[in-house]
Write a protein that holds these residues in place. Structure first.
Motif, PDB file in Angstrom:
ATOM      1  N   GLU A 228      33.237 -23.524   3.140  1.00 21.15           N
ATOM      2  CA  GLU A 228      32.593 -21.697   3.738  1.00 21.15           C
ATOM      3  C   GLU A 228      31.070 -22.699   3.879  1.00 21.15           C
ATOM      4  N   ASN A 229      30.483 -23.769   3.119  1.00 24.95           N
ATOM      5  CA  ASN A 229      29.226 -23.586   3.347  1.00 24.95           C
ATOM      6  C   ASN A 229      28.898 -25.422   3.357  1.00 24.95           C
ATOM      7  N   VAL A 235      30.555 -33.538   2.868  1.00 20.07           N
ATOM      8  CA  VAL A 235      31.146 -35.132   4.227  1.00 20.07           C
ATOM      9  C   VAL A 235      31.333 -36.087   3.734  1.00 20.07           C
ATOM     10  N   ARG A 236      31.381 -36.207   2.586  1.00 21.05           N
ATOM     11  CA  ARG A 236      31.235 -37.165   1.611  1.00 21.05           C
ATOM     12  C   ARG A 236      32.985 -37.282   1.127  1.00 21.05           C
ATOM     13  N   VAL A 260      36.367 -32.655  10.591  1.00 20.83           N
ATOM     14  CA  VAL A 260      35.562 -32.003   9.806  1.00 20.83           C
ATOM     15  C   VAL A 260      34.073 -32.174   8.996  1.00 20.83           C
ATOM     16  N   ALA A 261      34.285 -33.503   8.460  1.00 16.25           N
ATOM     17  CA  ALA A 261      33.240 -34.255   8.087  1.00 16.25           C
ATOM     18  C   ALA A 261      32.230 -34.698   9.267  1.00 16.25           C
ATOM     19  N   ALA A 267      25.892 -29.795  11.436  1.00 15.05           N
ATOM     20  CA  ALA A 267      25.376 -28.887  10.545  1.00 15.05           C
ATOM     21  C   ALA A 267      24.212 -29.217   9.736  1.00 15.05           C
ATOM     22  N   LEU A 268      23.927 -30.134   8.835  1.00 14.59           N
ATOM     23  CA  LEU A 268      23.129 -29.883   7.790  1.00 14.59           C
ATOM     24  C   LEU A 268      21.952 -31.447   8.469  1.00 14.59           C
TER      25      LEU A 268
END
Length: 629
Positions: A228-229, A235-236, A260-261, A267-268
């Motif tokens: 969700e966040n 990522v890891r 997904v990662a 996003a980060l």
């Protein structure tokens, strides 16, 4: 009245058309593959006969353009659930299909081309067999540390997402004694690291149970509210789960987890250097995670021939991350730079209908500059006083980087190898079927293509020789998730070269057999390595059959000279073979009458005064040489 049959030497088109041209009632070029079929990228249509020369070709017969048309094509294979999934033309599986078709073309149906399921992705089912119950307390600290060491060795050179300080904090004894005080994400990271280490350790009952337990728990935590966040832990975690799935022979799952990662990393803002709000330590941390993502993304994408998820995001950092901090490990920087070259290979060579020799030479120049810039520590073996665990990690990291380099050279030069070996195989065909009456000299290689093809074979040879050195030193892990794909890709190149050779190349053959031995060793814990081993074993049998065919085929007559006299009755003075019933029996053995004749002539001393004649040693006056022989 029906039209008279045209003599084969006067034909102006192929005597047998490929399936597509035959169905469309169009003139077929007779090449392998057909030029018209190749133009429309028909993936599996092949001509019914070996290469012939087109009559309306205006340049010198057999000459080639500076570009090599791609003979490998994208394919749709089936995954474990029967869904059709995309495999690109740069993938080893696409090259395998071309090799299967070529083998069928020249020796007919064989186990190599027909026994295996040609439409499957060669993935493994998730193990469903029940194992005894397992609890985290079942493994002691020594076993846990052994798994952690195996994880570090397995990911060396490819992935570095936790610093040594962070790893110690995640694996500190208090975290196991009081798990409630440990963050859920950190526990999941520890679980996946243990699972990868157990997966790569030589298997026993305890190791297998630990691997499944810790991966299942990490996977469950990853999908329980953690998506969700976005966070660095997400990522890891998904990057490491992708790595685990490669070792579990689940490449589609690895491809999806990595996606997904990458989305969480974007996003980060990990793809953009940020020095305004983070410390130097945090910048190095973010850079290591992003570089690891790019490396694994390009590896998986190039192996499967799929577009990488990070390709369009690399321009934003312009390579500044690799120079940003001395805290980043040199092997990770080297692999990251190589991943950028891999990206260029896919864009410049495999996104076009043909591979340009100039583009290939340009990329090979970049690869040379990359290798020249490697730090000496990555090129030298560890010191003799280095402890075995540290030495093994150093060696495997250097091996990964070396194989990554050789793999890049292979996929750059493989289209030219296919072109050159296709012409070589055509030259082996009899004149009546191979060249429509044209001499063998008409089928000549483009010099630039021949040099690139030679580089392809040499790179595959060097890769397997390096892997054999490490394998014979007993330093390989039980499961090498990316190395097995590298070895398979190189072995297919070596096998193709051997299939197209009359003479035995000892170095190439030894390396090919060495690749089979490596995959056999890895197959003990990897079903995918077992698939690769089976394929290469069947290819070895096809090579032996092709070699027998070439050895028993009489050499093509030279149009300038013919043999006038022979003691063998199974051959007439003009060099044409006589039916076996005359000179040989059905098994190919010499008949008694012929043997008695030769014995009587030799025993009677008929030629005892003909010193220096030595008829069998006369020259056959060869006018052509095989490229890459």
């Amino acid at each position: 009245m029906p039209r008279a049959k045209v003599d084969p030497k006067n034909r102006q088109r192929a005597d047998k058309a490929c399936l597509a041209c035959r169905a469309a009632k169009k003139r077929c070029s007779g090449t392998f593959p057909c030029i018209k079929c190749d133009a429309v990228a028909a993936p599996r249509l092949r001509c019914a006969t070996p290469p012939l020369q087109s009559s309306n070709q205006t340049d010198h017969p057999g000459s080639l353009s500076p570009e090599a048309p791609h003979r490998t094509h994208p394919r749709m294979l089936r995954n474990l659930q029967g869904e059709r999934v995309y495999i690109g033309k740069a993938a080893s599986l696409s090259f395998l299909q071309l090799l299967r078709d070529t083998v069928t073309q020249y020796i007919g149906p064989s186990q190599f081309s027909h026994s295996l399921k040609r439409e499957d992705m060669l993935e493994a089912e998730t193990p469903q067999d029940a194992l005894p119950p397992f609890q985290e307390s079942d493994i002691d600290d020594d076993r846990r540390q052994a798994f952690l060491l195996a994880y570090k060795i397995a990911t060396s050179g490819f992935v570095d997402v936790l610093s040594d300080e962070e790893t110690e904090r995640v694996f500190e004894p208090a975290a196991f004694q009081e798990p409630a005080k440990c963050l859920n994400t950190q526990t999941a990271l520890r679980d996946i690291m243990i699972a990868i280490g157990a997966q790569c350790t030589k298997s026993d009952s305890m190791t297998t149970r630990a691997e499944r337990f810790f991966f299942s728990r990490a996977q469950t935590r990853a999908f329980t509210g953690m998506l969700e966040n976005p966070s660095l832990e997400i990522v890891r975690l998904f990057l490491l789960m992708s790595f685990y799935m490669l070792g579990a022979c689940r490449r589609n799952a690895a491809f999806m987890y990595l996606g997904v990662a990458v989305r969480a990393a974007v996003a980060l803002g990990l793809h953009i250097p940020d020095s305004s709000t983070t410390t130097a330590k945090e910048q190095s941390q973010r850079a290591c995670i992003w570089m690891s993502l790019c490396i694994l993304d390009l590896l998986i994408s190039s192996i499967l021939g799929r577009p990488p998820a990070t390709a369009c995001l690399r321009l934003e950092n312009s390579g500044s991350m690799e120079h940003g901090s001395t805290q980043i490990r040199p092997d990770l920087v080297a692999s990251y730079r190589m991943s950028r070259i891999l990206d260029e290979i896919i864009v410049r060579l495999y996104s076009e209908k043909a591979a340009s020799a100039d583009a290939a030479a340009s990329i090979l120049g970049k690869l040379t500059r990359w290798s020249d810039s490697l730090p000496p520590s990555l090129l030298a073996p560890p010191s003799t006083d280095c402890a075995r665990p540290a030495a093994q990690q150093h060696i495997i990291g250097s091996l990964h980087i070396a194989c990554l380099y050789h793999f890049a050279v292979i996929i750059v030069t493989r289209p030219f190898l296919i072109s050159v070996l296709g012409i070589r195989l055509a030259r082996f065909q009899p004149a009546s079927t191979g060249s429509l009456g044209l001499p063998t000299e008409a089928l000549q290689d483009d010099p630039a293509h021949a040099q690139l093809a030679s580089a392809c074979v040499d790179s595959a040879l060097y890769m397997i020789q390096t892997c054999m050195e490490v394998h014979e030193s007993d330093l390989l892990l039980g499961n090498m998730c990316i190395l097995k794909a590298f070895v398979f890709a190189a072995a297919l190149v070596l096998g193709f070269s051997l299939f197209a050779q009359r003479e035995v190349n000892t170095a190439v053959e030894d390396a090919f057999h060495g690749a089979i031995r490596i995959l056999h060793a890895l197959s003990q814990q990897s079903a995918q390595a077992g698939h690769y081993h089976e394929i290469l074993t069947l290819l070895k049998n096809a090579i032996a059959e092709q070699r027998q065919r070439l050895m028993h085929r009489s050499p093509q007559k030279n149009r300038y000279v013919s043999k006038l006299f022979s003691l063998k009755r199974d051959q007439d003075p003009a060099g044409e073979e006589v039916p076996a019933s005359v000179g040989e029996n059905a098994s190919g053995m010499t008949t008694p009458s012929q043997a008695n004749l030769l014995d009587s002539l030799m025993d009677g001393g008929l030629f005892c005064d003909w010193d220096g004649m030595e008829l069998p040693s006369w020259d056959s006056f060869p006018f052509t040489e095989d490229v890459l022989s």
